[in-house]
Design a protein around this motif. Structure first.
Motif, short mmCIF file in Angstrom:
data_model
loop_
_atom_site.label_atom_id
_atom_site.label_comp_id
_atom_site.label_asym_id
_atom_site.label_seq_id
_atom_site.Cartn_x
_atom_site.Cartn_y
_atom_site.Cartn_z
N VAL A 124 -8.99 -1.15 -2.87
CA VAL A 124 -7.79 -1.67 -2.20
C VAL A 124 -8.18 -2.29 -0.86
CG1 VAL A 124 -5.60 -1.00 -1.15
CG2 VAL A 124 -6.28 -0.03 -3.34
N ARG A 125 -9.09 -1.63 -0.16
CA ARG A 125 -9.55 -2.12 1.13
C ARG A 125 -10.16 -3.53 0.97
NH1 ARG A 125 -12.64 2.34 2.58
NH2 ARG A 125 -10.76 3.46 3.19
N LEU B 121 -3.92 3.43 4.01
CA LEU B 121 -4.55 4.08 2.86
C LEU B 121 -4.57 5.59 2.99
CD1 LEU B 121 -7.55 1.72 2.08
CD2 LEU B 121 -5.61 2.22 0.62
N GLU B 122 -4.49 6.07 4.23
CA GLU B 122 -4.52 7.52 4.43
C GLU B 122 -3.15 8.15 4.32
OE1 GLU B 122 -7.25 9.16 4.23
OE2 GLU B 122 -8.22 7.20 4.06
N PHE C 18 0.71 6.21 -0.17
CA PHE C 18 -0.22 5.42 -0.97
C PHE C 18 -0.50 6.15 -2.28
CE2 PHE C 18 -4.77 5.01 -2.14
CZ PHE C 18 -4.73 3.71 -2.64
N THR C 19 -0.80 7.44 -2.13
CA THR C 19 -1.07 8.26 -3.30
C THR C 19 0.14 8.26 -4.22
OG1 THR C 19 -2.38 9.66 -1.90
CG2 THR C 19 -1.74 10.56 -4.01
N ASN D 218 -8.50 12.43 -4.18
CA ASN D 218 -9.33 11.24 -4.39
C ASN D 218 -10.37 11.48 -5.48
OD1 ASN D 218 -9.73 8.60 -3.94
ND2 ASN D 218 -10.82 8.82 -2.00
N ILE E 263 0.83 -1.21 0.00
CA ILE E 263 0.00 0.00 0.00
C ILE E 263 0.86 1.26 0.00
CG2 ILE E 263 -1.72 1.35 1.28
CD1 ILE E 263 -2.99 -1.22 2.16
N ASN F 74 -14.04 4.28 -6.56
CA ASN F 74 -13.27 4.62 -5.36
C ASN F 74 -12.10 3.66 -5.23
OD1 ASN F 74 -12.30 4.96 -2.75
ND2 ASN F 74 -14.29 5.71 -2.05
N LYS G 210 -9.61 3.63 -3.07
CA LYS G 210 -9.30 3.15 -1.71
C LYS G 210 -10.22 2.01 -1.31
CE LYS G 210 -7.09 7.31 -0.07
NZ LYS G 210 -7.15 8.50 0.78
N LYS G 211 -11.46 2.13 -1.70
CA LYS G 211 -12.44 1.10 -1.35
C LYS G 211 -12.01 -0.22 -1.98
CE LYS G 211 -16.81 -0.39 -0.47
NZ LYS G 211 -16.45 -1.80 -0.60
N ASP H 190 -6.70 0.50 6.64
CA ASP H 190 -7.31 1.83 6.62
C ASP H 190 -6.28 2.91 6.89
OD1 ASP H 190 -9.75 0.92 5.93
OD2 ASP H 190 -10.52 0.81 7.98
#
Lengths: 809, 791
Positions: free
Chosen positions: A622-623, A383-384, A388-389, A428, A353, A617, A619-620, A380
């Motif tokens: 990846v989650r 991801l923040e 990650f970005t 995002n 990640i 989304n 992130k969703k 989670d």
């Protein structure tokens, strides 16, 4: 052939003892339409069992026509008798199905057609392949269009070249077209068919009719279908007959099983005969393709050993991903590996990640955490993180080819483009919006960096190829010159899609480094066959006709990055999947084609669907991936999944990619990097320009971004990588420059403590007892602190050279 | 920071002799000054030891005293008047022996201070007072931070001058950050300043704020910049962006974070330079102006809504007029209506990018109902232009939109209707690629000459105007000019300046005017309009240029050499050549080689780029050639000599000399002839006598293949043919040779005049029979071509 098939299907169902319950019986095709005196339709009956296996039961099923005045049965083939409608009844093991039968023009015998009848002969017999007459220069003086993309041209070459020899209308049997093919005259390509072959008869019949040219109003093939779509064949020797039906522009259809060419992508698991009979062999998956006219379709074959004792273990299904992966594993009788331990999970997920190593503190606190949901929480949290970005910005920078190019693409543009991309990810911005912004970008490249999309590539055809490859995962290149032999794409599709980009205008901005992109409002692309202007058309579906004055790109972008385009979400989901699992569900990720099917189509479909529903989304998605049990599997294999590579039954072992490896080494050695045009201490992941590189990054296969191909990033280990890590100036210099050993010695830490710190930093675990004992031996000679430091640095060096460090596992 | 000192050291080291000609000026330290102050300004360069004055191109600056004059610099005490115009000031240094390059420095409104390294991280930001100008340098991939304090609601503005300093290729980026490093505003490129940037915010809270300055893509290698930081206004646009000359104009300044505001200016008379108005708020002035156009006609300002022809803003006065408007939102279109008289012609110019608005306009001229008559997107730059002849009396409309659909409150534009007027200017073209400075002044040594090749730009010249002439305006005394009238079709023209031996040593910023002769029916007058491409990068990429309407002229100390042309007595004939003898007169002790260039080749003639009169030689011949189509006419030519004098390049020219281009004497045709190797042959050339000549001329057969020779012959004006006796050796090159021609040499008034004629004559040389037989391969039996494997 039919007898053989019946024989085979008779023998093997008996061999499959203790067959589970019959769940379903399927008849193909779902309807029968006969539209001339010579039209026939063969029928295939497939039985589906409770253990997902299938059987071809055409031979065992009982067929009956409701009304024999309209049609007659000949084994599993329906022939016309008189115009009218009736039904075909099929009975098998107590189940009854009906198929509607329509007969029209039963008295009409259609004239033999060059395009509809003769051209398929060339494809079936292999005459127009690249190694034969389809090669760019033809073969032995005879040139056919590759895979028959140009029927008019082929007609001319056959009837207008070598008059009286190639085609001899006075004595049709003496035409070289036939005598060569049957081998009665020397033919470099050998014998293509016998005089008894229906292929021979078709050509002869056409010649006897005077080799007529097709009328302009002739119906065209619009699509073809293969039945059944999937077969799970249990035991070596199990067989399945396939049937292929072509649909025409006049609404009729034809059974083209005899003239379609079949090919399997995995002969070890499933061989296919010229007539479309597939026989299973070794365990594995195969994809059988049928090609007819400009079209290719495929069906999936799973060959599994007959093993009545197999039982899928009771393992948790944490989300839909697990369910769909397990469904597949059940079908192919493989069991998944165990779930990995916490430390390995943390290292894996942090590297995946954030592209970084977890710090020793992070590892320890994660291990100490008693929360049952700590893995999800960690995902989670990761991801923040901005990293990650940055990681995904890098991946997209590769897809968008952000790189400087002498005098045409300056570093300023590259940096602005990169910053724009970074900003999109940081905010995002949904990926469909981002894609649309890129594809419709206009204005100066300084004022609107997204417009660089049209500065990076200025050739209309290459640009459209790139768009297809990046956003839909398709390689369209073949269709530029001929219809794609292993995919559905025709030259019409290719140029129709390229037409969307034909009106992009570019002019130099006030600053000569800037390009202003605008809609010219005119211009088009021309088809090389016939040099006609091709109107824009979406790939794989109708539509795409822009209104007068409308920017063509806007119409295209609106469709491309939307749920209407089935490829978009799936492709992105697949790219993300590939990052976390080491390979895509379609692999390579940018080579989606009929002949390279997804290993788990249902899973890919579902991922795409959910990605779309979540408004793209990232992130969703990846989650979901990281939360699945499948992601958390250990790479240790079990007896059943040891050989499997494509079904995600165990964790994957992946070498860290160049940038992440360099960042990891930099991180664990507490050093900094300086790259051109970036502030001091920037990470390799943040490199803006594809041209900026170091020996280390190049050796480890960093993408130079010269193409959009996913293959630019080289993940294969090689000798120079190993040598560079051992002797190169990266690892050792960084250990020296970081000065960790010296600092810790100064703090008064013992050698054991320092070694332990190295292990935690690099491998996210303490050394094992055996390792400790072995390493302690190295200190016997080292008496002075300076000697100790040397040994400690060597140990650090050894740790950084271990496979455990270099790989994500 | 250190690079500057290093550069100075290098300059000092390279200047071997003191008081050399061709002074060089590199830059000034500091690169700018505050107006209303008295400062010391250092002019850095080389060969400056005999500097006498600073030549100024703009008002508001007074040089009080040259305090120190050294070879590598001149230190001057300078007074900047309180009303000194803000922005760029152009200067040259005049020495006793030359005039330097043109360089610039900037006048700003704020006190100045120097950047102090290290300020490369947020926590080491250099604290500075508000409303000051920092003179900074971006060393290799450097980032500079400055810290200021502001109260909540205070404007914070920053404007950087990088490219506008006209020194190095430096594309700056600025940002305003809060103390934590969060970006509040940033700017890289701006419509207003192209690469240079500015940003404004209103401080959201009391506290410290950080200004970041760097190269746009983290580049840089010792590039200087000036950054103004304060609470001054920095509007991005002004409306209306123009007005009538001599009248007062109320404008609205748009785009400053502190809000829009109005101000009134009285407009001066129009000139060729960009003029502008400087925004001022609460006694604080913007560091630079916003462009306004000054026209001889009045304004019609847009009244929204005017989105279609029906609702068009109407011009209440007759043409000419200027419409001013704003494309105030994406997709906005503006319509105007005007009344025209049949037959009148106007240039309709849209000024948007040229007044530094970001618009890329599209102009449509339409009839009263909005039906398009003509349209234009770009002409030259992004701005639109059409020349429109009004087809009938009545109403017409015009539409302005943006090519890319942009729009915003700062997207101003101005549409000017101007009657078609003739225009002529003169300039000196760059003498070499990337060299914007060489020979762009007129520097004449006492008792010597200097020549300049003037470029001429004409626009809409009336057909009655055939010739133009140059005129000296405000030249130093003692200079005379030699120049012929300029024919209509010539775009370059040689001009020779001569200084009397006792002319006072002095310099001026003068004007070389170009105009119709005094007796012309239509009078047109133009000035010098000279570009200086100060920042260039890449392939011909000009990033910053400046203009002058003046030319520096100086009389300097005498030179140790003079050159003259030995008068030409014979003409240069078409398809011929003529040697021009250049004589050099060297002073005792001076023996440098002299490079001579031909400034001007009349149409149809050519010459080598340059020749050199070597050491010890007193003359050299410069060959001129004319092609068959050269215009037969009398022309003026001049040659410019240059030599190294005390380490610098000094120039002296010949007199302006007459050159006669005359028709050829003879034409002719060689009859194609065959021969066999080893056999002599007679080659006939029939003559076509065109211009009678005196005496005998020697004629030579040229272009013969190897192994053949022909004796020269001679002809008179009465000969009808020449027969050349051509001998061919046994090894002569066989084949058809179409390369023969005849060269003729004639002594005319003691000068050699050469000419060629009868081009592309043919001689075929065949092998002997024996050779033929040997060469022919033995006849092979006819081979049957194998049948192609057919299909």
């Amino acid at each position: 052939m039919r007898t053989l098939l019946t024989a085979l299907t008779l023998v093997f169902p008996l061999a499959a003892f203790a067959a589970p319950n019959l769940v379903d019986v399927r008849v193909y095709p779902p309807d029968i339409n006969l539209s001339s005196k010579v039209d026939i339709q063969t029928v295939v009956v497939q039985a589906v069992y409770s253990d997902s296996t299938t059987k071809d039961v055409t031979g065992q099923a009982q067929f009956a026509l409701a009304d024999k005045t309209f049609a007659r049965l000949e084994k599993a083939a329906i022939h016309p008798v008189a115009d009218g409608k009736t039904e075909l009844q099929i009975k098998f093991e107590g189940k009854t199905l009906t198929v509607p039968v329509t007969v029209e023009k039963s008295g009409f015998t259609p004239a033999i057609s060059f395009t509809l009848d003769v051209m398929p002969v060339f494809s079936k017999a292999g005459c127009n392949t690249g190694s034969c007459h389809g090669s760019a220069r033809g073969k032995d003086g005879f040139h056919l269009s590759l895979f028959g993309y140009d029927p008019d041209g082929d007609y001319g070459k056959i009837t207008r070249q070598m008059l009286g020899r190639r085609v001899n209308l006075a004595l049709p049997e003496e035409s070289l077209l036939l005598t060569k093919a049957t081998g009665s005259v020397l033919h470099t390509g050998g014998k293509s068919f016998e005089t008894t072959d229906p292929l021979y008869k078709t050509v002869l019949q056409w010649l006897e009719a005077g080799a007529p040219e097709d009328p302009k109003s002739l119906a065209q093939v619009t699509s073809i279908e293969i039945f059944p779509k999937q077969a799970v064949l249990e035991g070596s020797g199990a067989a399945q007959q396939f049937t292929v039906r072509a649909k025409y522009s006049d609404g009729t259809d034809r059974d083209v099983t005899k003239t379609a060419s079949f090919v399997s992508n995995n002969d070890t698991s499933a061989k296919v005969t010229k007539s479309g009979l597939v026989t299973a062999d070794k365990r594995g998956e195969a994809f059988v393709m049928a090609r007819f006219d400009a079209f290719t379709v495929g069906a999936q074959i799973l060959a599994i050993p007959s093993d009545a004792k197999f039982a899928f273990p009771k393992v948790a299904e944490l989300n839909y991903i697990d369910t769909l992966v397990h469904n597949k594993l059940k079908k192919i009788r493989i069991t998944p590996s165990e779930v990995t331990d916490d430390a390995t999970f943390l290292r894996r997920v942090t590297l995946d990640i954030a592209g970084m190593m977890p710090t020793p503190e992070e590892v320890r606190s994660f291990l100490a955490d008693k929360d049952a949901k700590k893995r999800e929480k960690k995902v989670d949290e990761l991801l923040e993180r901005p990293e990650f970005t940055e990681l995904w910005v890098m991946k997209f920078a590769e897809l968008l080819q952000i790189r400087t190019d002498n005098n045409t693409f300056q570093y300023k543009s590259a940096l602005q483009y990169y910053d724009w991309l970074k900003d999109q990810f940081a905010r995002n911005v949904p990926i469909d919006k981002l894609t649309q912004d890129l594809l419709t970008a206009k204005g100066g490249t300084f004022a609107n960096p997204a417009a660089n999309f049209y500065k990076v590539e200025t050739d209309v055809l290459k640009l459209s190829e790139n768009v297809a490859q990046v956003f839909m995962g398709m390689r369209m290149q073949c269709a530029q010159c001929h219809n794609h032999p292993f995919d559905r794409w025709t030259m019409n599709d290719y140029y129709g899609f390229a037409a969307f980009f034909a009106q992009v205008g570019r002019k130099t901005g006030e600053d000569q480094r800037e390009t202003v992109v605008f809609d010219r409002g005119n211009g088009g692309v021309r088809h090389p066959v016939g040099n006609r202007d091709i109107p824009p058309k979406f790939l794989g579906m109708d539509g795409g006709k822009p209104n007068e004055g409308q920017d063509r790109r806007e119409v295209m972008a609106k469709w491309l990055a939307s749920p209407q385009n089935p490829f978009f979400a799936r492709n992105l989901a697949n790219i993300v999947w590939a990052h976390f699992f080491g390979q895509g569900i379609v692999e390579p990720v940018d080579d989606v084609r009929i002949s390279n099917p997804a290993s788990n189509p249902e899973l890919l479909e579902e991922l795409g669907k959910r990605f779309t529903e979540s408004n793209y989304n990232f992130k969703k998605l990846v989650r979901d991936l990281c939360a699945s049990r499948t992601y958390q599997l250990t790479p240790k294999s079990n007896e059943l999944n040891a050989e499997d590579t494509r079904n995600f039954a165990k964790g994957s072992i992946r070498r860290l990619r160049a940038e992440i490896l360099l960042d990891a080494i930099t991180q664990v050695t507490a050093t900094k990097n300086k790259f051109r045009g970036l502030p001091d201490g920037s990470r390799a992941v943040e490199i803006v320009d594809g041209r900026t590189t170091t020996y280390f990054l190049t050796t480890f296969g960093r993408a130079s971004r010269d193409t959009v191909c996913a293959c630019e990033v080289k993940m294969e280990p090689n000798l120079s990588q190993a040598l560079h890590l051992l002797n190169g100036d990266t690892v050792n210099s960084k250990i020296q420059a970081g000065g960790l050993t010296g600092a810790m010695l100064k703090e008064g830490k013992s050698a054991e403590q320092i070694i332990e710190e190295f292990y935690w930093r690099s491998l996210s675990r303490p050394p094992t007892q055996t390792e400790q004992t072995k390493l302690a031996g190295y200190f016997e000679e080292a008496k002075t602190p300076a000697d100790k430091a040397v040994v400690l640095n060597d140990i650090f060096w050894a740790v950084l050279n271990s496979k455990e460090f270099i790989f994500n596992h | 920071m250190n690079t500057r000192t290093l550069a100075l050291a290098l300059l000092a080291a390279s200047a071997l002799t003191v008081g050399a000609v061709a002074p060089s000026l590199q830059n000034t330290t500091p690169n700018g000054v505050q107006r209303g102050t008295e400062v010391e300004l250092k002019f850095n360069g080389s060969r400056l030891a005999d500097a006498e004055e600073v030549l100024l191109y703009e008002p508001g600056v007074k040089i009080l005293e040259l305090k120190e004059v050294k070879d590598s610099y001149v230190l001057a005490r300078v007074k900047l008047e309180a009303d000194c115009p803000l922005g760029e000031h152009k200067i040259r240094i005049r020495t006793k022996t030359g005039v330097s390059d043109l360089r610039t420095f900037v006048v700003g409104p704020f006190p100045q201070l120097d950047e102090k390294e290290p300020n490369t991280t947020l926590d080491k930001a250099q604290k500075i007072p508000m409303n000051s100008t920092v003179l900074g340098t971006v060393s290799n991939e450097d980032v500079d931070y400055y810290l200021v304090e502001a109260k909540k609601g205070d404007p914070i503005s920053v404007e950087v001058e990088g490219m506008r300093l006209g020194r190095t290729m430096f594309d700056p980026y600025v940002a305003i950050l809060d103390k934590s490093g969060k970006v509040l505003a940033k700017a890289d490129d701006t419509a207003l300043f192209i690469q240079d940037a500015y940003a404004t915010i209103v401080a959201p809270a009391d506290g410290e704020y950080i200004i970041e300055v760097r190269e746009t893509s983290y580049g840089g290698s010792g590039n200087p910049y000036r950054v103004h930081i304060g609470s001054f206004p920095r509007p991005s646009a002004v409306f209306p962006p123009g007005g009538k000359a001599g009248e007062s104009l109320e404008v609205k300044f748009i785009g400053d974070a502190g809000g829009d505001f109005t101000q009134t200016f009285s407009l001066p008379q129009p000139n060729r330079f960009k003029s502008g108005v400087v925004a001022e708020r609460k006694g604080l002035s913007a560091p630079s102006f916003n462009t306004v156009r000054i026209s001889p006609f009045g304004n019609v300002n847009e009244k929204e809504p005017n989105d279609d022809a029906k609702s068009a803003t109407v011009a209440t006065t007759a043409l000419p007029v200027a419409f001013n408007g704003i494309i105030n939102q994406k997709g906005d279109v503006d319509w105007y209506r005007f009344t025209g008289k049949k037959g009148e012609t106007y240039d309709i110019n849209v000024y948007a990018r040229r007044i530094r608005s970001q618009l890329d306009t599209v102009l449509v001229v339409a009839d009263a109902d909005g039906k398009t008559i003509t349209s234009n997107d770009d002409t030259g730059g992004a701005d639109s232009y059409v020349r429109f002849t009004i087809p009938r009396d009545g109403d017409f409309t015009l539409k302005i939109s943006d090519h890319l659909g942009y729009g915003g409150p700062e997207c101003t534009y101005r549409v000017e209707f101007t009657p078609v007027l003739p225009e002529v200017t003169t300039f000196i073209a760059d003498t070499a690629r990337y060299d914007a400075q060489t020979r762009k002044s007129i520097v004449v040594a006492r008792g010597n000459r200097f020549a300049s090749l003037q470029g001429i730009r004409r626009k809409d010249m009336p057909s009655e105007v055939s010739d133009l002439e140059f005129a000296m305006e405000n030249f130093p005394s003692g200079i005379t000019m030699q120049a012929a009238t300029i024919p209509k079709d010539q775009t370059t023209w040689p001009v020779v300046f001569e200084a009397k031996a006792d002319a006072p040593i002095a310099g001026r910023v003068a004007n070389l005017a170009i105009r119709t002769p005094a007796d012309a029916k239509v009078a047109v007058k133009g000035v010098t309009w000279q570009n200086y491409d100060l920042v260039q990068d890449g392939n011909n990429g000009v990033y910053y240029q400046t203009w002058t309407d003046k030319i520096a002229v100086a009389v300097v100390d005498e030179l140790p050499f003079k050159i003259t042309i030995e008068p030409l007595r014979a003409p240069l004939v078409q398809s011929g050549s003529l040697d021009v003898k250049i004589l050099v007169e060297r002073k005792e002790g001076f023996d440098e080689p002299i490079k001579v260039i031909n400034l001007y080749n009349p149409p149809g003639t050519g010459s080598t780029p340059d020749i050199t009169i070597p050491k010890g030689e007193k003359s050299a011949n410069y060959q001129l050639n004319a092609n068959l189509g050269a215009a037969t006419k009398s022309w003026k030519i001049a040659f410019l000599g240059s030599a190294t004098v005390s380490g610098g390049t000094a120039y002296a020219s010949t007199q302006l000399a007459d050159l006669e281009v005359a028709p050829s004497f003879v034409g002719g045709k060689i009859t194609q002839t065959n021969t066999i190797v080893g056999t002599p042959v007679k080659l006939l050339c029939t003559l076509d006598q065109k211009t009678p000549f005196e005496g005998r001329a020697e004629v030579k057969l040229m272009g013969l293949p190897a192994g053949t020779t022909a004796e020269p012959k001679s002809i008179t004006k009465d000969d009808k043919e020449i027969v050349f006796d051509v001998t061919t050796a046994t090894n002569a090159v066989k084949g058809m040779h179409r390369t023969l021609f005849v060269a003729m040499n004639l002594k005319l008034k003691g000068q050699d005049v050469t000419q060629t004629f009868a081009p592309a004559g043919a001689l075929r040389i065949d092998p002997t029979r024996q050779q033929l037989a040997e060469a022919k391969p033995e006849a092979k039996p006819m081979q049957k071509t194998p049948a192609k494997p057919g299909k």
